[in-house]
Design a protein around this motif. Structure first.
Motif, PDB file in Angstrom:
ATOM      1  N   TRP A 291       0.835  -1.186   0.000  1.00  0.00           N
ATOM      2  CA  TRP A 291       0.000   0.000   0.000  1.00  0.00           C
ATOM      3  C   TRP A 291       0.875   1.243   0.000  1.00  0.00           C
ATOM      4  N   THR A 292       0.314   2.343  -0.493  1.00  0.00           N
ATOM      5  CA  THR A 292       1.014   3.630  -0.417  1.00  0.00           C
ATOM      6  C   THR A 292       0.930   4.136   1.034  1.00  0.00           C
ATOM      7  N   PRO A 293       1.786   5.055   1.414  1.00  0.00           N
ATOM      8  CA  PRO A 293       1.686   5.640   2.756  1.00  0.00           C
ATOM      9  C   PRO A 293       0.310   6.260   3.018  1.00  0.00           C
ATOM     10  N   GLU A 294      -0.297   6.849   1.979  1.00  0.00           N
ATOM     11  CA  GLU A 294      -1.613   7.450   2.136  1.00  0.00           C
ATOM     12  C   GLU A 294      -2.678   6.386   2.410  1.00  0.00           C
ATOM     13  N   GLU A 295      -2.565   5.236   1.751  1.00  0.00           N
ATOM     14  CA  GLU A 295      -3.517   4.143   1.969  1.00  0.00           C
ATOM     15  C   GLU A 295      -3.379   3.586   3.394  1.00  0.00           C
ATOM     16  N   VAL A 296      -2.149   3.448   3.858  1.00  0.00           N
ATOM     17  CA  VAL A 296      -1.916   2.984   5.238  1.00  0.00           C
ATOM     18  C   VAL A 296      -2.516   3.980   6.225  1.00  0.00           C
ATOM     19  N   SER A 297      -2.280   5.266   5.994  1.00  0.00           N
ATOM     20  CA  SER A 297      -2.822   6.305   6.878  1.00  0.00           C
ATOM     21  C   SER A 297      -4.346   6.282   6.897  1.00  0.00           C
ATOM     22  N   ALA A 298      -4.964   6.110   5.733  1.00  0.00           N
ATOM     23  CA  ALA A 298      -6.430   6.069   5.657  1.00  0.00           C
ATOM     24  C   ALA A 298      -6.970   4.855   6.416  1.00  0.00           C
ATOM     25  N   HIS A 299      -6.288   3.731   6.306  1.00  0.00           N
ATOM     26  CA  HIS A 299      -6.709   2.522   7.015  1.00  0.00           C
ATOM     27  C   HIS A 299      -6.626   2.723   8.533  1.00  0.00           C
ATOM     28  N   ILE A 300      -5.523   3.265   8.983  1.00  0.00           N
ATOM     29  CA  ILE A 300      -5.335   3.508  10.420  1.00  0.00           C
ATOM     30  C   ILE A 300      -6.353   4.522  10.928  1.00  0.00           C
ATOM     31  N   GLN A 301      -6.624   5.554  10.128  1.00  0.00           N
ATOM     32  CA  GLN A 301      -7.621   6.556  10.534  1.00  0.00           C
ATOM     33  C   GLN A 301      -9.001   5.918  10.668  1.00  0.00           C
ATOM     34  N   TYR A 302      -9.359   5.042   9.736  1.00  0.00           N
ATOM     35  CA  TYR A 302     -10.640   4.337   9.809  1.00  0.00           C
ATOM     36  C   TYR A 302     -10.724   3.539  11.104  1.00  0.00           C
ATOM     37  N   MET A 303      -9.652   2.828  11.435  1.00  0.00           N
ATOM     38  CA  MET A 303      -9.624   2.024  12.664  1.00  0.00           C
ATOM     39  C   MET A 303      -9.785   2.924  13.891  1.00  0.00           C
ATOM     40  N   ASN A 304      -9.060   4.046  13.909  1.00  0.00           N
ATOM     41  CA  ASN A 304      -9.152   4.982  15.039  1.00  0.00           C
ATOM     42  C   ASN A 304     -10.551   5.586  15.151  1.00  0.00           C
ATOM     43  N   ASP A 305     -11.144   5.955  14.017  1.00  0.00           N
ATOM     44  CA  ASP A 305     -12.499   6.517  14.022  1.00  0.00           C
ATOM     45  C   ASP A 305     -13.517   5.480  14.498  1.00  0.00           C
ATOM     46  N   PHE A 306     -13.343   4.238  14.073  1.00  0.00           N
ATOM     47  CA  PHE A 306     -14.226   3.154  14.491  1.00  0.00           C
ATOM     48  C   PHE A 306     -14.159   2.986  16.015  1.00  0.00           C
ATOM     49  N   ALA A 307     -12.940   2.943  16.557  1.00  0.00           N
ATOM     50  CA  ALA A 307     -12.762   2.801  18.009  1.00  0.00           C
ATOM     51  C   ALA A 307     -13.362   3.997  18.745  1.00  0.00           C
TER      52      ALA A 307
END
Length: 135
Positions: free
Chosen positions: A25-41
């Motif tokens: 994944w690109t760094p932006e894709e990794v960041s978006a994934h982590i942000q989704y996880m953080n928002d979900f939590a």
């Protein structure tokens, strides 16, 4: 309330729909994934359903007791192991159905190309805690 463990796998689970390994994944894709996880939590914290969660590195070591007065035996790290846990989240919900609903939502975290991964998550009730499954 019943506690469930949501397990995310690096591998070992059935193949995801958007099955591009995170290391591609690109760094932006990794960041978006982590942000989704953080928002979900954060959303689950507001409803009182979030207990804890962590992402895990792919490296790990197996350890076992080897007898009185002897040091523990280790073997690893095993980044190449068949089943590798990527992370986990503990939720405390009113029903099994709610746990399934949340696992499905978490499965939609974005991956490569910003598209949902639709990954398989393992949902496991805590041992000794009566599940609130209705039949």
């Amino acid at each position: 309330m019943a506690k469930y463990l949501l397990l995310k796998h690096y591998r070992g689970a059935p193949e995801a729909v958007n099955n591009v390994p995170m290391d591609r994944w690109t760094p932006e894709e990794v960041s978006a994934h982590i942000q989704y996880m953080n928002d979900f939590a954060a959303a689950l914290e507001k409803t009182g359903e979030f207990v804890d969660g962590q992402a895990l590195a792919p490296e790990g070591t197996w350890v076992r007791y080897d007898g009185e007065g002897r040091p523990p035996v280790t073997d690893g790290p095993f980044a190449e192991t068949k089943d590798l846990i990527a992370g986990w989240m503990v939720i405390d919900v009113d029903s099994y159905e709610r746990a399934v609903e949340l696992a499905g939502e978490l499965s939609a975290a974005p991956g490569a190309g910003g598209r949902p991964i639709h990954e398989w998550l393992e949902l496991r009730p805590f041992y000794g805690v009566a599940p609130s499954v209705t039949e």
